[in-house]
Design a protein around this motif. Structure first.
Motif, PDB file in Angstrom:
ATOM      1  N   GLN A   1      35.616 -97.832  49.577  1.00  0.00           N
ATOM      2  CA  GLN A   1      36.178 -97.101  48.441  1.00  0.00           C
ATOM      3  C   GLN A   1      37.687 -97.321  48.364  1.00  0.00           C
ATOM      4  OE1 GLN A   1      36.194 -92.764  48.603  1.00  0.00           O
ATOM      5  NE2 GLN A   1      35.722 -92.640  46.419  1.00  0.00           N
ATOM      6  N   LYS A   2      38.345 -97.254  49.497  1.00  0.00           N
ATOM      7  CA  LYS A   2      39.810 -97.471  49.523  1.00  0.00           C
ATOM      8  C   LYS A   2      40.157 -98.891  49.085  1.00  0.00           C
ATOM      9  CE  LYS A   2      40.884 -94.018  53.047  1.00  0.00           C
ATOM     10  NZ  LYS A   2      40.127 -93.770  54.273  1.00  0.00           N
ATOM     11  N   ALA A   3      39.242 -99.837  49.354  1.00  0.00           N
ATOM     12  CA  ALA A   3      39.470-101.241  48.984  1.00  0.00           C
ATOM     13  C   ALA A   3      39.090-101.538  47.534  1.00  0.00           C
ATOM     14  CB  ALA A   3      38.660-102.149  49.919  1.00  0.00           C
ATOM     15  N   GLY A   4      38.577-100.526  46.819  1.00  0.00           N
ATOM     16  CA  GLY A   4      38.229-100.709  45.414  1.00  0.00           C
ATOM     17  C   GLY A   4      36.872-101.347  45.171  1.00  0.00           C
ATOM     18  N   LYS A   5      36.079-101.483  46.229  1.00  0.00           N
ATOM     19  CA  LYS A   5      34.746-102.078  46.061  1.00  0.00           C
ATOM     20  C   LYS A   5      33.715-101.066  45.590  1.00  0.00           C
ATOM     21  CE  LYS A   5      35.659-105.640  49.487  1.00  0.00           C
ATOM     22  NZ  LYS A   5      35.320-106.208  50.811  1.00  0.00           N
ATOM     23  N   ILE A   6      34.003 -99.794  45.843  1.00  0.00           N
ATOM     24  CA  ILE A   6      33.142 -98.685  45.408  1.00  0.00           C
ATOM     25  C   ILE A   6      34.048 -97.629  44.790  1.00  0.00           C
ATOM     26  CG2 ILE A   6      31.479 -96.937  46.117  1.00  0.00           C
ATOM     27  CD1 ILE A   6      31.019 -98.584  48.697  1.00  0.00           C
ATOM     28  N   ARG A   7      33.639 -97.084  43.648  1.00  0.00           N
ATOM     29  CA  ARG A   7      34.466 -96.051  43.004  1.00  0.00           C
ATOM     30  C   ARG A   7      34.194 -94.662  43.591  1.00  0.00           C
ATOM     31  NH1 ARG A   7      33.665 -95.641  37.134  1.00  0.00           N
ATOM     32  NH2 ARG A   7      35.621 -94.483  37.169  1.00  0.00           N
ATOM     33  N   SER A   8      32.909 -94.310  43.718  1.00  0.00           N
ATOM     34  CA  SER A   8      32.533 -93.001  44.266  1.00  0.00           C
ATOM     35  C   SER A   8      31.527 -93.212  45.390  1.00  0.00           C
ATOM     36  CB  SER A   8      31.911 -92.118  43.181  1.00  0.00           C
ATOM     37  OG  SER A   8      32.865 -91.777  42.188  1.00  0.00           O
ATOM     38  N   ILE A   9      31.576 -92.338  46.394  1.00  0.00           N
ATOM     39  CA  ILE A   9      30.656 -92.462  47.520  1.00  0.00           C
ATOM     40  C   ILE A   9      29.885 -91.158  47.704  1.00  0.00           C
ATOM     41  CG2 ILE A   9      31.943 -94.278  48.698  1.00  0.00           C
ATOM     42  CD1 ILE A   9      33.230 -92.209  50.493  1.00  0.00           C
ATOM     43  N   GLY A  10      28.638 -91.292  48.171  1.00  0.00           N
ATOM     44  CA  GLY A  10      27.815 -90.107  48.305  1.00  0.00           C
ATOM     45  C   GLY A  10      26.672 -90.306  49.283  1.00  0.00           C
ATOM     46  N   VAL A  11      25.821 -89.302  49.334  1.00  0.00           N
ATOM     47  CA  VAL A  11      24.698 -89.289  50.263  1.00  0.00           C
ATOM     48  C   VAL A  11      23.414 -89.015  49.486  1.00  0.00           C
ATOM     49  CG1 VAL A  11      26.092 -88.612  52.255  1.00  0.00           C
ATOM     50  CG2 VAL A  11      25.113 -86.833  50.778  1.00  0.00           C
ATOM     51  N   SER A  12      22.292 -89.096  50.205  1.00  0.00           N
ATOM     52  CA  SER A  12      21.004 -88.855  49.564  1.00  0.00           C
ATOM     53  C   SER A  12      20.059 -88.234  50.587  1.00  0.00           C
ATOM     54  CB  SER A  12      20.434 -90.186  49.043  1.00  0.00           C
ATOM     55  OG  SER A  12      19.244 -89.980  48.328  1.00  0.00           O
ATOM     56  N   ASN A  13      19.171 -87.393  50.107  1.00  0.00           N
ATOM     57  CA  ASN A  13      18.126 -86.768  50.935  1.00  0.00           C
ATOM     58  C   ASN A  13      18.685 -85.872  52.039  1.00  0.00           C
ATOM     59  OD1 ASN A  13      15.691 -87.932  49.684  1.00  0.00           O
ATOM     60  ND2 ASN A  13      16.572 -89.878  50.367  1.00  0.00           N
ATOM     61  N   MET A  14      19.857 -85.314  51.823  1.00  0.00           N
ATOM     62  CA  MET A  14      20.419 -84.389  52.815  1.00  0.00           C
ATOM     63  C   MET A  14      19.992 -82.960  52.512  1.00  0.00           C
ATOM     64  SD  MET A  14      24.049 -85.309  54.414  1.00  0.00           S
ATOM     65  CE  MET A  14      24.301 -86.816  55.355  1.00  0.00           C
TER      66      MET A  14
END
Length: 287
Positions: free
Chosen positions: A127-140
């Motif tokens: 994310q800091k490198a600009g490869k991903i805009r938002s980060i998240g999780v699933s099935n928590m």
């Protein structure tokens, strides 16, 4: 076609509140065709995953759509096999390559087992490198949330979990409210549950508003602040699913729908053996 509203995530990004899911659509041309149809009909949010084995066809449909990249929100997910800092870094690059994109709008940890902390660190770095805009999780679940989230420097923008009127995730949503994390619904129509689609209250509301049961359910979820992305390969259904922005359910109707909550779903991420079963489910490197 109604324009699709957005929700603001805790990182400031605007996510389309409604999108198109690609789970279990095969990569035999079907995914490319379905995503192309959805984009032509006005969808601007596409959800895929490394473990769906169809990232490449999603990317092809986006590339051929003629729609500017910045107008399409693309979500993908890292599979368990690629957890840990080094493996996750490679997994992110593999998703970017398969999608044919310079960046992914939202990238999730698909399952909450194994070296979750190392994998999350890789997402933060990307994310800091600009490869991903938002980060998240699933099935928590609440239990898994409390195990992992306190360790994270950047809190998840999204938690994608099972959600529909029969399973409204109230304890989890209370925890997520603390970090202003947005809930995304998988199986927003209860995986086509006949019981849910024929729920008397939902049928009554459908008749009142001149909508089908699925549209009432999706409208309820949208008004609950949940991001939804139903899946279909049929053009008429792809079109009708998003036709939920020309009416609104009343407060009393929302309250009545909230009362349908049974407090549990079909999938229990906390159940013994789930992690081992999922890790052995398939090989994402075999693509």
């Amino acid at each position: 076609m109604n324009s699709i509203p957005t929700f603001t995530l805790n990182d400031g990004n605007q996510i389309p509140a409604f999108g198109f899911g690609t789970f279990q659509i095969p990569a035999d041309g079907s995914t490319q065709k379905a995503v192309a149809t959805a984009l032509r009909l006005g969808y601007r949010h596409i959800d895929t995953a490394a473990a769906y084995f169809n990232e490449q066809e999603v990317g092809q449909a986006i590339a051929e759509s003629g729609i500017p990249r910045e107008q399409i929100w693309v979500t993908s997910k890292l599979w368990l096999q690629d957890y840990g800092m080094a493996a996750a870094t490679t997994g992110i690059e593999t998703s970017l390559e398969r999608l044919g994109l310079d960046y992914i709008d939202l990238y999730l940890l698909h399952q909450p087992y194994g070296d979750v902390d190392g994998a999350w660190q890789a997402l933060e770095t990307a994310q800091k490198a600009g490869k991903i805009r938002s980060i998240g999780v699933s099935n928590m679940t609440p239990k898994l949330w409390e195990k992992f989230i306190p360790n994270f420097t950047i809190k998840p923008a999204v938690n994608q979990v099972e959600f529909n009127p029969y399973f409204q995730q109230q304890p989890l949503r209370a925890l997520m409210a603390v970090t202003d994390t947005r809930l995304e619904a998988w199986a927003p129509l209860g995986q086509g549950s006949s019981q849910l689609l024929h729920e008397p209250l939902i049928e009554q509301l459908a008749a009142k508003y001149g909508k089908n049961a699925g549209q009432i359910i999706l409208r309820f979820e949208y008004q609950s602040g949940v991001v939804v992305f139903p899946k279909s390969v049929h053009e008429t259904r792809i079109a009708s699913n998003q036709d939920i922005f020309d009416f609104a359910l009343g407060d009393d109707e929302m309250t009545a729908l909230v009362a349908l909550d049974q407090g549990h779903g079909r999938h229990d991420p906390d159940a013994p053996g789930v992690a081992a079963r999922l890790l052995g489910a398939f090989d994402v490197h075999a693509q």
